[in-house]
Design an enzyme around this catalytic site. Structure first.
Site, PDB file in Angstrom:
ATOM      1  N   TYR A  24       0.791  -1.224   0.000  1.00  0.00           N
ATOM      2  CA  TYR A  24       0.000   0.000   0.000  1.00  0.00           C
ATOM      3  C   TYR A  24       0.830   1.285   0.000  1.00  0.00           C
ATOM      4  O   TYR A  24       0.276   2.369  -0.111  1.00  0.00           O
ATOM      5  CB  TYR A  24      -0.945   0.003   1.212  1.00  0.00           C
ATOM      6  CG  TYR A  24      -1.933  -1.132   1.183  1.00  0.00           C
ATOM      7  CD1 TYR A  24      -3.036  -1.095   0.354  1.00  0.00           C
ATOM      8  CD2 TYR A  24      -1.753  -2.258   1.982  1.00  0.00           C
ATOM      9  CE1 TYR A  24      -3.944  -2.139   0.311  1.00  0.00           C
ATOM     10  CE2 TYR A  24      -2.655  -3.301   1.955  1.00  0.00           C
ATOM     11  CZ  TYR A  24      -3.744  -3.237   1.119  1.00  0.00           C
ATOM     12  OH  TYR A  24      -4.639  -4.281   1.082  1.00  0.00           O
ATOM     13  N   HIS A 101      -9.160   1.573  -5.699  1.00  0.00           N
ATOM     14  CA  HIS A 101      -8.347   0.639  -4.913  1.00  0.00           C
ATOM     15  C   HIS A 101      -6.891   1.022  -5.083  1.00  0.00           C
ATOM     16  O   HIS A 101      -6.431   1.259  -6.208  1.00  0.00           O
ATOM     17  CB  HIS A 101      -8.554  -0.808  -5.370  1.00  0.00           C
ATOM     18  CG  HIS A 101      -9.959  -1.265  -5.179  1.00  0.00           C
ATOM     19  ND1 HIS A 101     -10.443  -1.631  -3.952  1.00  0.00           N
ATOM     20  CD2 HIS A 101     -10.984  -1.366  -6.051  1.00  0.00           C
ATOM     21  CE1 HIS A 101     -11.717  -1.949  -4.083  1.00  0.00           C
ATOM     22  NE2 HIS A 101     -12.076  -1.794  -5.345  1.00  0.00           N
TER      23      HIS A 101
END
EC number: 4.2.1.10
Length: 149
Positions: A24, A101
């Site tokens: 991430y 996302h």
């Protein structure tokens, strides 16, 4: 003043920048919010920016957006793959929805390949890191521009 765009973030996104940085990255949700607010100002948009780990809270924000918002940018997190209730709330909002996302969910575990949200979203941005939020805001601004004149 035009209606705001709701930027909604689902479970565990409060840990962005800390949780699995190899997937991430190191950008925090506070960083994302600051970047979104700066870009929104450039684009002439106002924002409501929220994150929750509680599905009912998220659905309440979506219900509020139905009357209060111009559109929704949502990173549903894990609810992407599990929540029919979230999908139904977004569909009932009658607003343009862009799904975001940070990672490419199609390169990850097979259970992440299905999204309940994608079928009702006007667009999906996945795998471009946190810049997906900026891309979503730009796209939503263009979608909303004719309606605002």
């Amino acid at each position: 003043m035009s209606k705001p765009v709701y930027v909604l973030n689902g479970p565990n996104l409060n840990l962005l920048g800390k949780r699995e940085p190899h997937l991430y990255g190191s950008t925090t949700l506070a960083d994302v919010e600051a970047e979104c607010r700066a870009l929104a100002a450039e684009l002439g948009l106002t924002l409501e920016f929220h994150q929750s780990n509680h599905e009912g809270q998220m659905i309440d924000w979506i219900h509020a957006a139905r009357e209060a918002a111009a559109g929704i940018v949502i990173n549903p997190g894990g609810w992407t793959h599990t929540s029919v209730a979230l999908r139904d709330a977004l569909a009932a909002s009658d607003l343009p929805v862009i799904e975001v996302h940070v990672t490419n969910i199609h390169k990850r575990e097979e259970f992440r390949h299905h999204s309940y949200v994608s079928g009702i979203a006007v667009g999906v941005i996945a795998g471009l890191g946190t810049q997906g939020y900026a891309l979503a805001l730009r796209a939503l601004q263009r979608l909303l521009a004719p309606a605002q004149h």
